[in-house]
Design a protein around this motif. Structure first.
Motif, short mmCIF file in Angstrom:
data_model
loop_
_atom_site.label_atom_id
_atom_site.label_comp_id
_atom_site.label_asym_id
_atom_site.label_seq_id
_atom_site.Cartn_x
_atom_site.Cartn_y
_atom_site.Cartn_z
N ARG A 99 0.83 -1.19 0.00
CA ARG A 99 0.00 0.00 0.00
C ARG A 99 0.87 1.24 0.00
O ARG A 99 2.09 1.16 0.17
CB ARG A 99 -0.91 0.01 1.23
CG ARG A 99 -0.15 0.01 2.55
CD ARG A 99 -1.11 -0.02 3.73
NE ARG A 99 -0.40 -0.14 5.00
CZ ARG A 99 -0.99 -0.13 6.19
NH1 ARG A 99 -2.31 0.00 6.27
NH2 ARG A 99 -0.29 -0.25 7.30
N GLU B 98 -4.06 -0.26 -1.53
CA GLU B 98 -4.82 0.81 -0.91
C GLU B 98 -3.91 1.99 -0.63
O GLU B 98 -2.68 1.89 -0.73
CB GLU B 98 -5.47 0.36 0.40
CG GLU B 98 -4.48 0.07 1.51
CD GLU B 98 -5.15 -0.09 2.88
OE1 GLU B 98 -6.36 0.17 3.00
OE2 GLU B 98 -4.43 -0.47 3.83
N LEU C 186 -3.31 4.84 2.46
CA LEU C 186 -3.59 5.25 3.84
C LEU C 186 -3.12 6.69 4.00
O LEU C 186 -1.94 6.99 3.83
CB LEU C 186 -2.85 4.34 4.82
CG LEU C 186 -2.91 4.73 6.30
CD1 LEU C 186 -4.34 4.71 6.81
CD2 LEU C 186 -2.03 3.81 7.13
N PRO D 268 -7.39 12.68 2.19
CA PRO D 268 -7.10 11.58 1.27
C PRO D 268 -7.13 12.05 -0.18
O PRO D 268 -7.86 12.99 -0.52
CB PRO D 268 -8.24 10.59 1.55
CG PRO D 268 -9.35 11.44 2.05
CD PRO D 268 -8.71 12.56 2.82
N PRO E 96 -9.01 1.79 -2.92
CA PRO E 96 -9.52 1.97 -1.56
C PRO E 96 -8.64 2.94 -0.78
O PRO E 96 -7.41 2.91 -0.89
CB PRO E 96 -9.45 0.55 -0.97
CG PRO E 96 -9.43 -0.36 -2.15
CD PRO E 96 -8.72 0.38 -3.24
N VAL E 97 -9.27 3.81 0.01
CA VAL E 97 -8.55 4.82 0.78
C VAL E 97 -9.02 4.77 2.23
O VAL E 97 -10.22 4.65 2.50
CB VAL E 97 -8.78 6.23 0.21
CG1 VAL E 97 -8.09 7.28 1.08
CG2 VAL E 97 -8.27 6.32 -1.21
N ARG E 98 -8.07 4.85 3.15
CA ARG E 98 -8.39 4.99 4.57
C ARG E 98 -7.71 6.24 5.09
O ARG E 98 -6.58 6.54 4.72
CB ARG E 98 -7.91 3.78 5.37
CG ARG E 98 -8.71 2.51 5.14
CD ARG E 98 -8.38 1.47 6.19
NE ARG E 98 -7.00 1.03 6.10
CZ ARG E 98 -6.25 0.71 7.15
NH1 ARG E 98 -6.72 0.85 8.38
NH2 ARG E 98 -5.01 0.28 6.98
N SER E 99 -8.40 6.95 5.98
CA SER E 99 -7.83 8.14 6.61
C SER E 99 -7.70 7.89 8.10
O SER E 99 -8.63 7.38 8.74
CB SER E 99 -8.72 9.36 6.37
OG SER E 99 -8.79 9.67 4.99
N LEU E 100 -6.55 8.26 8.65
CA LEU E 100 -6.32 8.13 10.08
C LEU E 100 -5.85 9.46 10.63
O LEU E 100 -4.98 10.10 10.04
CB LEU E 100 -5.26 7.06 10.37
CG LEU E 100 -5.63 5.59 10.14
CD1 LEU E 100 -4.43 4.71 10.45
CD2 LEU E 100 -6.81 5.20 11.00
#
Length: 272
Positions: A132, A246, A248, A254, A260-264
C-alpha cells in the motif's frame, strides 16, 4: 544456445523510446532495435495449447513493460530488465537480448547480454508487488510514532517551497522539496531505504518492508505523471500505476483515486 534445440526468437523489433544518458537525448524519441532469443527449458512441440507454451507476447510484452516502467539512461539496464522479465516465465531457461540505438550514429550502437534462469537469475515476479501507499502530513512525518507500515511506500508532504516565476522551474523546486522531505523522513526512521525508481520501489515492497519514495526522478521521467506537484496527486498516480492495494492518508486529506482509501488522524498513529 546450441545446447537447447528449441528456441523462441524475435528479430528487428523496432520501438521509439526516450532513452540515454546525455542531455541532448532527453525529451526526444529515438529508434531502438531489439533482438531476443530464448532457449526453452523443454520442448514446446507437444500439443497445440497456447496456454502451455511461452508466447511471443512474453517477449514483446517484456520490452514494452521495461520501457514503460521508467526512463532509462543506459541500454545495459534496459536489457537486464527485459531479460529478468522473460526469465520469470518458467519455460525460459536462458535469454539473449540485444538492444541497439539506430539514430545516434551512421551505424547501430548497442549492447548484448545473455542471462540464465535459476537461482542466479534476477528475480522479477510476474504479478504486481502488492502493498500500500502511506501518505503522511508534515506533522505525521515528524510524529514520534508511525503505523507499522509493513510492505508500503511512504510519501511525506513537504513544507512550502520557494516560489519561482517559471512553471517548469517551480515544478522542479516542488519535486526537490518532496525529495528533501523523503530523506528527512528516512533519516528519522533510522536510515530507512529511499527509492527514486519504480524498480527500487518494487524491490522494497517485495522484501516486505516499507520504503520511502523520493519522487522527482520518476515523475520527471514519465510524461504521464501529474504536472501539478502535490503529494496527494502523486500518491494516487503512483499507487494506481503500481497496482497497490490501498492508500492510507495519515493526518492529511485523502487523495482522489479509484483505489480503496483509509484516513487516520494523528492520534491513531499506532493503528495498523
Amino acid at each position: 544456445m546450441t545446447d537447447h534445440p528449441d528456441r523462441l526468437t524475435l528479430r528487428d523489433h523496432i520501438v521509439e523510446a526516450d532513452i540515454g544518458a546525455f542531455e541532448e537525448e532527453r525529451g526526444r524519441l529515438q529508434r531502438l532495435r531489439f533482438e531476443v532469443e530464448v532457449a526453452l527449458a523443454a520442448s514446446q512441440g507437444a500439443g497445440d495449447d497456447v496456454d502451455g507454451i511461452l508466447s511471443y507476447d512474453v517477449l514483446t510484452g517484456a520490452i514494452a513493460a521495461a520501457l514503460a516502467a521508467e526512463r532509462r539512461a543506459l541500454l545495459e539496464v534496459l536489457a537486464e530488465d527485459i531479460a529478468a522479465r522473460i526469465l520469470s516465465a518458467p519455460q525460459a531457461a536462458r535469454v539473449f537480448v540485444r538492444v541497439e540505438k539506430l539514430d545516434r550514429a551512421s551505424g547501430a550502437l548497442g549492447v548484448a547480454i545473455t542471462r540464465s534462469g535459476g537461482a542466479s537469475a534476477p528475480a522479477r515476479a510476474a504479478e504486481e508487488p502488492g502493498g500500500r501507499l502511506v501518505l503522511l502530513s508534515q506533522a505525521a512525518a515528524e510524529a514520534a510514532d508511525l503505523p507499522q507500515a509493513g510492505a508500503a511506500v511512504l510519501l511525506a508532504e513537504a513544507r512550502r517551497a520557494p516560489r519561482a516565476q517559471d512553471p517548469e522551474a517551480q515544478r522542479r523546486i516542488d519535486l526537490l522539496a518532496l525529495d528533501q522531505a523523503a530523506w528527512l523522513l528516512a533519516a528519522r526512521l533510522g536510515g530507512m531505504a529511499v527509492a527514486a525508481t519504480r524498480t527500487e520501489l518494487e524491490h522494497g515492497l517485495r522484501q516486505g518492508g516499507p520504503v520511502v519514495w523520493a519522487p522527482s526522478r520518476l515523475v520527471l521521467s514519465q510524461p504521464e505523471a501529474p504536472q501539478r506537484v502535490e503529494a496527494p496527486r502523486l500518491a494516487a498516480w503512483l499507487a494506481e500505476a503500481m497496482g497497490l492495494q490501498e492508500i492510507l492518508a495519515l493526518g492529511c486529506a485523502p487523495p482522489e483515486t479509484r483505489l480503496p482509501v483509509r484516513s487516520l488522524p494523528l492520534d491513531a498513529a499506532g493503528a495498523p
